[in-house]
Design a protein around this motif. Structure first.
Motif, mmCIF file in Angstrom:
data_model
loop_
_atom_site.group_PDB
_atom_site.id
_atom_site.type_symbol
_atom_site.label_atom_id
_atom_site.label_comp_id
_atom_site.label_asym_id
_atom_site.label_seq_id
_atom_site.Cartn_x
_atom_site.Cartn_y
_atom_site.Cartn_z
ATOM 1 N N UNK A 83 0.809 -1.211 0.000
ATOM 2 C CA UNK A 83 0.000 0.000 0.000
ATOM 3 C C UNK A 83 0.842 1.260 0.000
ATOM 4 N N UNK A 84 1.951 1.217 0.720
ATOM 5 C CA UNK A 84 2.849 2.375 0.751
ATOM 6 C C UNK A 84 3.452 2.619 -0.624
ATOM 7 N N UNK A 85 3.947 1.571 -1.276
ATOM 8 C CA UNK A 85 4.558 1.734 -2.592
ATOM 9 C C UNK A 85 3.544 2.213 -3.618
ATOM 10 N N UNK A 86 2.303 1.771 -3.481
ATOM 11 C CA UNK A 86 1.271 2.184 -4.425
ATOM 12 C C UNK A 86 0.946 3.671 -4.308
ATOM 13 N N UNK A 87 1.280 4.279 -3.154
ATOM 14 C CA UNK A 87 0.986 5.702 -2.951
ATOM 15 C C UNK A 87 1.880 6.603 -3.784
ATOM 16 N N UNK A 88 3.003 6.080 -4.262
ATOM 17 C CA UNK A 88 3.840 6.826 -5.193
ATOM 18 C C UNK A 88 4.612 7.988 -4.606
ATOM 19 N N UNK A 89 5.078 7.857 -3.363
ATOM 20 C CA UNK A 89 5.914 8.924 -2.796
ATOM 21 C C UNK A 89 7.207 9.031 -3.621
#
Length: 391
Positions: A83-89
């Motif tokens: 989920x963190x990687x999908x947020x695209x920071x």
């Protein structure tokens, strides 16, 4: 007629645990406790700061923006990595530093075993962690903890401003440097007087070249140090110095720009930005802090409430995640049975001791590398390695 007595807080229900503070440490602690099957309330008064006598404003940026590569396995263990990687920071590929010499040298994440780091949109990242805690079963309440009396918490609702009592078997203090619960029971050891004056220069794509540099730049200066990095809101520039050494002019856009223009490397990252468009600088405490002890009967501290680091370490958010997860497991162990409490709190203290010891070693080693200004009070104070002071 005698004056009316002040209204007593309205009583409320009892929960297994209350987590005070909805930042990374608090959200992760609530996540761990909820997954362990406990009823937990996560209290967060939001990312809004009320102006005195005026409306409530929502900031577009929150300082504390770097997440190092070592966060990857922890996020994976918590089931949050995808989920963190999908947020695209935005990706951070490393750092440049002029430290110990005027020459700029680089350190790449290319050979880091965990890959690259990230420049976080902190407001979005914090919301992601809170959402994960709620999905696990935590109850999110928009409120602030004002005080703790035994097992009773005095809580103020953000929307109604009503003050109520909340009874909890355990409390996690994740209120950051305010340390609302822990400071009543413990001492805080302050490392120095470091403060950050910072400004975010927004992008204006039509009038300036695209700013695509993905590395953070750190530059030592006679009276402190500077850093600049790309964030989703634009380019962050921060000056770190001691509170008593900070020039009053740093509080104005003109004074901040003049000080920035005296840097060697940082100012080049501001090419294309007009001095007249400099934002009003904001200020934040940046000194190291250690709460001791960081736990007691019915409570534990996590994140900056337990350990706050000099931003030079770049470990603040990672430590918040680690201590939040560990605090959640510690409280879960304590809730599982009274016989486990002493051992669980002792293990948590040992865990924090290990983090603090590594931080002190690395902090001293890094500051000792800079020897160019032997008469500067800022650098002389760090070479003398004064012991932390109790606050």
């Amino acid at each position: 007629m005698s004056p009316r007595p002040p209204a007593r807080p309205r009583p409320s229900e009892t929960v297994d645990a209350v987590v005070a503070g909805g930042g990374p440490a608090g959200a992760v602690a609530a996540l761990v406790l909820a997954r362990a099957g406990h009823r937990v309330q996560l209290l967060d008064d939001g990312d809004q700061t009320p102006a005195t006598g005026g409306p409530v404003f929502k900031p577009v940026f929150k300082i504390g923006e770097f997440l190092p590569p070592a966060a990857r396995p922890l996020l994976a263990d918590l089931g949050l990595l995808d989920g963190f990687l999908a947020a695209g920071h935005p990706v951070s590929t490393g750092t440049y530093a002029a430290w110990g010499s005027a020459r700029l040298y680089g350190r790449s994440h290319l050979f880091d075993p965990y890959g690259h780091g990230w420049h976080l949109d902190r407001l979005r990242f914090d919301a992601f962690l809170r959402d994960a805690a709620v999905a696990a079963g935590a109850e999110l309440r928009r409120a602030a903890v004002l005080d703790r009396l035994d097992d009773r918490l005095i809580v103020r609702d953000r929307a109604t401003r009503a003050v109520t009592e909340l009874t909890a078997r355990w409390t996690v203090d994740a209120t950051g440097r305010r340390c609302v619960v822990g400071r009543r029971h413990s001492h805080r050891l302050r490392q120095d007087r470091l403060v950050a004056a910072y400004a975010v220069f927004p992008d204006h794509r039509q009038s300036q070249p695209a700013d695509v540099e993905a590395r953070t730049l750190v530059e030592a200066a006679p009276h402190g140090w500077w850093y600049t990095t790309r964030i989703p809101a634009g380019r962050l520039v921060a000056h770190l110095t001691d509170a008593d050494l900070a020039a009053p002019s740093l509080r104005t856009p003109q004074g901040f720009w003049r000080a920035l223009s005296r840097t060697v490397h940082v100012r080049h990252r501001l090419a294309g930005h007009s001095p007249t468009a400099t934002p009003v600088p904001r200020w934040a405490p940046a000194h190291g802090l250690r709460l001791t002890p960081a736990s007691g009967p019915g409570w534990v501290a996590a994140g900056d409430a337990a350990l706050a680091f000099d931003p030079l370490s770049s470990q603040g958010i990672l430590t918040a995640l680690h201590t939040g997860a560990r605090a959640g497991r510690t409280v879960a162990d304590c809730l599982a049975g009274a016989g486990r409490t002493s051992a669980a709190l002792a293990d948590y203290t040992a865990f924090l001791d290990g983090i603090a010891a590594a931080y002190r070693r690395n902090h001293a080693h890094t500051y000792d590398k800079e020897q160019r200004w032997p008469l500067s009070p800022f650098w002389r104070r760090r070479r003398t390695a004064n012991s932390p002071r109790s606050t």
